[in-house]
Design a protein around this motif. Structure first.
Motif, short mmCIF file in Angstrom:
data_model
loop_
_atom_site.label_atom_id
_atom_site.label_comp_id
_atom_site.label_asym_id
_atom_site.label_seq_id
_atom_site.Cartn_x
_atom_site.Cartn_y
_atom_site.Cartn_z
N UNK A 1 -1.75 -4.44 7.80
CA UNK A 1 -2.33 -3.84 6.60
C UNK A 1 -3.13 -2.58 6.93
N UNK A 2 -2.96 -1.58 6.14
CA UNK A 2 -3.66 -0.30 6.22
C UNK A 2 -3.32 0.50 7.49
N UNK A 3 -2.22 0.17 8.17
CA UNK A 3 -1.85 0.96 9.34
C UNK A 3 -1.07 2.21 8.94
N UNK A 4 -0.43 2.18 7.79
CA UNK A 4 0.32 3.33 7.31
C UNK A 4 0.45 3.24 5.79
N UNK A 5 0.97 4.28 5.20
CA UNK A 5 1.17 4.26 3.75
C UNK A 5 2.49 3.58 3.43
N UNK A 6 2.65 3.19 2.18
CA UNK A 6 3.88 2.55 1.75
C UNK A 6 5.06 3.51 1.91
N UNK A 7 4.86 4.75 1.57
CA UNK A 7 5.93 5.74 1.66
C UNK A 7 6.38 5.92 3.11
N UNK A 8 5.43 6.04 4.04
CA UNK A 8 5.79 6.20 5.44
C UNK A 8 6.45 4.93 5.99
N UNK A 9 5.95 3.76 5.60
CA UNK A 9 6.55 2.51 6.06
C UNK A 9 8.00 2.40 5.60
N UNK A 10 8.26 2.81 4.37
CA UNK A 10 9.63 2.81 3.86
C UNK A 10 10.50 3.77 4.64
N UNK A 11 9.96 4.91 4.96
CA UNK A 11 10.72 5.90 5.73
C UNK A 11 11.04 5.38 7.13
N UNK A 12 10.09 4.70 7.78
CA UNK A 12 10.33 4.15 9.12
C UNK A 12 11.33 3.00 9.07
N UNK A 13 11.26 2.18 8.02
CA UNK A 13 12.21 1.07 7.89
C UNK A 13 13.62 1.59 7.64
N UNK A 14 13.75 2.72 6.95
CA UNK A 14 15.07 3.29 6.72
C UNK A 14 15.63 3.94 7.98
N UNK A 15 14.77 4.41 8.86
CA UNK A 15 15.23 5.02 10.11
C UNK A 15 15.63 3.97 11.15
#
Length: 161
Positions: free
Chosen positions: A131-145
């Motif tokens: 929790x609070x390590x990154x934003x939702x948008x960045x987490x989604x981007x990393x999961x897509x990569x």
């Protein structure tokens, strides 16, 4: 039984469970110093404390440490490979590879990220964020990569069992 007796029993039980003040004793006790034991030559002489305990250590150049035994350096273990030339690595090593590649992405968090490698022939990886390590948008981007990265790594690395 009186209330004081019940309270004392309750306090004793809690103290035994929590260990009382043992934690505070361990933290606050001074560190032990190793000094050679000294004994008087006869029963009437007083033992004087060693001068190293009483005086603070002065900065002297430390002598160069010479190893007592020199052992030959073992060559690094050879990494097992498959017939296809892929490296056989354990799941932890593959997770470190995936995490290392993800760290190259922009805005990837320095802490709070975990990569889990699972499967066998067609291994896969899962990424989780604290929790609070990154934003939702960045987490989604990393999961897509992640799937593209796993697909590329599967060509070079096989999961060792």
């Amino acid at each position: 039984m009186s209330d004081d007796g019940k309270d004392a029993g309750l306090v004793a039980m809690i103290t035994s469970i929590l260990g009382g003040n043992k934690r505070a004793d361990v933290v606050t006790s001074p560190p032990l110093t190793e000094a050679p034991p000294t004994a008087p030559t006869n029963g009437f002489e007083a033992v004087e404390p060693s001068s190293t305990d009483a005086e603070p250590a002065e900065s002297e150049p430390a002598p160069e440490a010479v190893p007592a035994e020199t052992k030959p350096v073992a060559p690094p273990p050879k990494i097992a490979t498959t017939r296809d030339g892929k490296k056989l690595l354990p799941a932890e090593a593959i997770a470190d590879l995936v995490l290392g590649e993800l760290r190259k992405l922009e805005n990837f968090p320095a802490t709070g990220v975990s990569v889990t490698v699972y499967g066998y022939r067609h291994w896969n990886a899962m990424i989780t964020f604290a929790p609070f390590s990154t934003t939702f948008r960045n987490a989604t981007r990393f999961r897509q990569a992640l799937p593209d990265l796993v697909f590329k790594l599967r060509r070079f690395v096989e999961l060792e069992i």
